[in-house]
Enzyme design. Structure first.
Site, PDB file in Angstrom:
ATOM      1  N   GLY A   1       0.807  -1.213   0.000  1.00  0.00           N
ATOM      2  CA  GLY A   1       0.000   0.000   0.000  1.00  0.00           C
ATOM      3  C   GLY A   1       0.840   1.262   0.000  1.00  0.00           C
TER       4      GLY A   1
ATOM      5  N   ASP B   1      -2.202  -8.151  -5.965  1.00  0.00           N
ATOM      6  CA  ASP B   1      -3.382  -8.034  -5.109  1.00  0.00           C
ATOM      7  C   ASP B   1      -3.146  -8.855  -3.845  1.00  0.00           C
ATOM      8  OD1 ASP B   1      -5.857  -8.036  -3.883  1.00  0.00           O
ATOM      9  OD2 ASP B   1      -6.972  -8.702  -5.658  1.00  0.00           O
TER      10      ASP B   1
ATOM     11  N   ASN C   1       0.925  -2.445   5.181  1.00  0.00           N
ATOM     12  CA  ASN C   1       0.165  -1.198   5.256  1.00  0.00           C
ATOM     13  C   ASN C   1      -1.071  -1.202   4.358  1.00  0.00           C
ATOM     14  OD1 ASN C   1      -0.113   1.838   5.704  1.00  0.00           O
ATOM     15  ND2 ASN C   1       0.263   1.771   3.501  1.00  0.00           N
TER      16      ASN C   1
ATOM     17  N   SER D   1      -5.115   0.414  13.236  1.00  0.00           N
ATOM     18  CA  SER D   1      -5.955   1.589  13.423  1.00  0.00           C
ATOM     19  C   SER D   1      -6.429   1.669  14.853  1.00  0.00           C
ATOM     20  CB  SER D   1      -7.172   1.527  12.492  1.00  0.00           C
ATOM     21  OG  SER D   1      -8.110   2.536  12.800  1.00  0.00           O
TER      22      SER D   1
ATOM     23  N   TYR E   1     -14.059  -3.260   9.727  1.00  0.00           N
ATOM     24  CA  TYR E   1     -12.697  -2.703   9.795  1.00  0.00           C
ATOM     25  C   TYR E   1     -12.089  -2.910  11.181  1.00  0.00           C
ATOM     26  CZ  TYR E   1      -9.063   0.886   8.991  1.00  0.00           C
ATOM     27  OH  TYR E   1      -7.874   1.573   8.845  1.00  0.00           O
TER      28      TYR E   1
ATOM     29  N   ALA F   1     -12.923  -5.175  13.355  1.00  0.00           N
ATOM     30  CA  ALA F   1     -12.696  -6.608  13.557  1.00  0.00           C
ATOM     31  C   ALA F   1     -11.385  -7.044  12.917  1.00  0.00           C
ATOM     32  CB  ALA F   1     -13.857  -7.414  12.985  1.00  0.00           C
TER      33      ALA F   1
ATOM     34  N   LYS G   1      -8.715  -5.126  12.094  1.00  0.00           N
ATOM     35  CA  LYS G   1      -7.552  -4.518  12.745  1.00  0.00           C
ATOM     36  C   LYS G   1      -7.334  -5.092  14.146  1.00  0.00           C
ATOM     37  CE  LYS G   1      -6.525  -1.654   9.382  1.00  0.00           C
ATOM     38  NZ  LYS G   1      -5.349  -1.887   8.526  1.00  0.00           N
TER      39      LYS G   1
ATOM     40  N   ILE H   1      -5.123  10.711  10.705  1.00  0.00           N
ATOM     41  CA  ILE H   1      -3.891  11.155  10.049  1.00  0.00           C
ATOM     42  C   ILE H   1      -4.266  11.948   8.800  1.00  0.00           C
ATOM     43  CG2 ILE H   1      -1.710  10.450   9.029  1.00  0.00           C
ATOM     44  CD1 ILE H   1      -1.988   9.778  12.035  1.00  0.00           C
TER      45      ILE H   1
END
Length: 257
Positions: free
Chosen positions: A25, A76, A102, A154, A167, A169, A171, A200
């Site tokens: 990423g 991917d 990332n 996060s 999201y 769950a 992280k 950020i």
């Protein structure tokens, strides 16, 4: 008689070949800042993207123009076979000692209205993507008895966030995975940590939070900068952080403690 090499000479010989770091990423704001910070520390950076290879190539070119070492690659992370193939090709050119996982995605909805596709896509990118990239690199790191794995997670994985059950769950699962993987690698010189950013500054956060909202939410009353995240990651990727492992380190302006 040939003189024995001093420790300094041995160190110089080892350091003549730069360590290689894969940043997934890398085309985004945080990923590109991390890639630049690692290159500034002397690492050769593999700047990964999926659909935005042009951005990763531009990043690699800018790193080289600044005197660093970098190249771009695309695959991917949700495709296990494609990830394994790309990593095998990358490993053929040399070891990858540092992984910055990332690559991420979010697709927000309240849980009662969340589709199965929304749930699966976010889990696939954020959690399964970590496995698909980290697992093929694990044995080479263990054999070398040196490595750094850093998952960018996060604050949502620590404190939760409305509309982001999928999201959070993913992280949160990464935080648990980091703790366990750190235990498995501890005796082999491989550290595993997570860095959990809050708000950020980026195009994405600008769409979600205006300045008034940030002042209300964040005790420091500002968004963090991608470079601030990159500085933390660069430290964790260095020899100076050899005794730090299994940790989730927040960088959030005291948003969550």
């Amino acid at each position: 008689m040939t003189a024995a090499r001093t420790p300094a000479a041995v160190s110089s010989t080892v350091s003549s070949t730069p360590r290689r770091a894969l940043v997934t990423g890398a085309s985004g704001a945080i990923g590109s800042a991390i890639a630049r910070a690692l290159a500034a520390q002397g690492l050769h950076v593999l700047a990964h993207a999926n659909t935005r290879l042009d951005a990763a190539e531009a990043l690699a070119a800018s790193i080289r123009a600044a005197g660093g070492s970098a190249e771009a690659l695309a695959f991917d992370v949700t495709d296990a076979a494609a990830s394994a193939d790309a990593l095998q090709q990358a490993l053929a050119s040399g070891p990858i000692q540092v992984l910055i996982s990332n690559a991420g995605a979010h697709d927000d909805a309240v849980f009662a209205g969340m589709s199965a596709a929304q749930w699966q896509r976010v889990i696939d990118v954020n959690l399964n993507g970590f496995f698909n990239v980290a697992q093929p690199l694990m044995l080479p790191m263990l054999r070398a008895r040196w490595g750094r794995i850093i998952a960018i997670t996060s604050v949502a994985g620590q404190a939760g966030n409305r509309g982001q059950t999928n999201y959070a769950a993913a992280k949160g699962a990464l935080h648990a995975a980091v703790k366990t993987l750190a235990l498995e690698c501890a005796s082999r010189g491989v550290t595993v940590n997570a860095v959990a950013p809050g708000i950020i500054a980026s195009d994405m956060s600008a769409r979600a939070f205006d300045e008034d909202a940030i002042r209300r939410l964040v005790p420091m009353q500002r968004a963090g900068q991608p470079q601030e995240v990159a500085d933390l990651v660069a430290f964790l990727a260095s020899d100076r952080a050899a005794y730090i492992s299994g940790q989730t380190i927040g960088i959030n302006g005291a948003l969550y403690q």
